[in-house]
Design a protein around this motif. Sequence first.
Motif: not given
Length: 671
Positions: A70-73, A31-32, A45-47, A54-55
């Motif tokens: 991320n799909v939307k982005f 996140k940083l 890729k980072i997301n 998270i999973k």
Amino acid sequence: MMKSITIISFIFFTAVLFGQNDGIKTIDSLKLILQTEKNIDSIIKINNTIAINIKNHISLDDAVTHLHKNVKFSKKHKREFGVGESYLILGHIYIIKAEHDSSSYYLTKSISIFKNSPLKNKLARAYYLKSIVYQMQSDFSNQLKYALLAQEFAEQSKDYTLITDSANALSMYYLDQHKYNEALVQAKKCVKYALLSKKENRINVSYMGIAETYRLLKDTVNANHFFEKSYKGTKANNQKFEIAWILTNWAKLKPNAEALQMRLEARDMWDQHQVNPMNIHNNGMIGILYLSMYDAESDSTKKINYLLNAEKHLTSTIEKAENINDLINLIELNKSLSRLYSIKKDYEKAFFYLEKSNLLNDSLNSQEIKNSLAKLESQKEIQLRDKEIQLNKLTLETKEKQKWIYIGGILLLGIIGSLLFYQSRNRQKTNQKLQLLNSELDQANKVKTRFFSILNHDLRSPVANLIHFLHLQKDNPELMDEATKNRMQNKTISGAENLLSSMEDILLWSKGQMENFKPEPKKVSVNQLFEDNKKVFSGYQNITFDYQNPDAVELFTDENYLKTIIRNLTSNAINVFTTTPKPTIICKAWQENGKSYLTISDNGPGASQEQFKALYDDKEVVGIKSGLGLHLIRDLAKAINCEIAVDSKLGEGTSFILTFDNSTKSQRNIL
């Protein structure tokens, strides 16, 4: 013993799931990086990497939310492969959540994106996960198809981890099909490429797979060796998820007390991660283990306690399995619960759960037959509707005639008496026609109901077995070795012969429903009847048959009708043997007081008189396990002037008594 169908491969593709120790720190670090990253592809890729962490370490639902963002982005910036990667991870998550439809949806979308791309490793991963979905749904044909595709593209990508996973998927397919030697080849390949990948978690899990294969091959030495090797590796690597899996399967090689301790420890680990297929299998095995401990225990207090624990685990596990439609586990759980209630002498519940198990098993094999029967029933309904239309048309015509008669009566007062007489006579004839059509319609309904019930009861199972073998021979002939093919052919021939006998019985019964069709009585040797019956049931080596005819009785009756009655009663007796020790069927004939008697007796569990109602009540269409057979027997016995009675005692067995009057008057009645 419960099958391992949704258990072994499930652990393999989740080997990454709980293998990282610094997941939370990794998320914060990523996140940083995102705060200063400007490259769109890198952000995507980072997301996706954050979503995986998270999973693995926080929440599946939070990971789903993050992936949808991320799909939307990715769509906004027209990065198709980024969308495909997110869909791939979503498909993985929904497998873990046991939501198979959602998983299949996202994996299909991912495959459509990567199919024409150079990213063969992504396509191989999608195919591999798709094979897992089909395995959990017991769709073995598609499971094999996608596992082979996964292996093909994994080898093209030269990704050792993917080759390891795909080899494991094929190994699990062969285990499910009881092709253990083929499974061993794939399990060894799995170990080879896991070692080449140099990933400790994959290596440890590959040892699990080969250990389970050796266990099913009954090679306990190698099985224990690889279980121990895998256990030490997972302990050192702190792979709690994999440790739970090892305990779940290793317990099958241990004595009851040690096995129970392993399973309880494994249950605590599965509950922490809430992986439903694992909980279902392990909890079900705990229930079955308590049943085994009940059998081995002599202390009555402990036996009661084991039985209560078995019931508790089996009933709660069935509910969980039903929530995710886990058919394979449900079949075994219901069968075990049936045995439990049989021990408790609650035969009604025992029969209920055994029927559930059989129905679930049929649902895996007989959908085509159900569709065929449904089609036949639909055609019959159309015919009935056509008759109803004819009735309505006739009614309308009658009303039209009446209208003109009334008008003519008003206009022709001079001949009103004649018109009224004509009207009355015409109405009477029409009503007779209506009554006749209604009677025919009602009779057709009854015959249709009986006919399809008997078809469903007597023909479904042998036809299902025949079709299953033919499909297997057509679609996957290479999966059957010569011994299996011969065994299946012999079983199919036997099933076809039994099917022919059943069709002859049904044809005989259907003829008996026809108007003016009568039996053809003659002198019949009971010894010959017994010889014919002995040949029909010669394949039941585990059942003792005893035929007694000390008076060399001969009967004046229709031979085919009586053969069918004896064969159906013998078949019904065989069907009640589930847990009966030393099952025995006795066929006996004798003469007494001018009458001949013939009995078919068994030492099965027996049943109440209410369950034999189909023998005496023409309106009754169900009975005990073979109730529709009783309905057929009732009609045939009535046709040859044979009285039939039943004497059944719970826990002791059942006897059917056929009585024939030897008097000349009785013989004339048959003629």
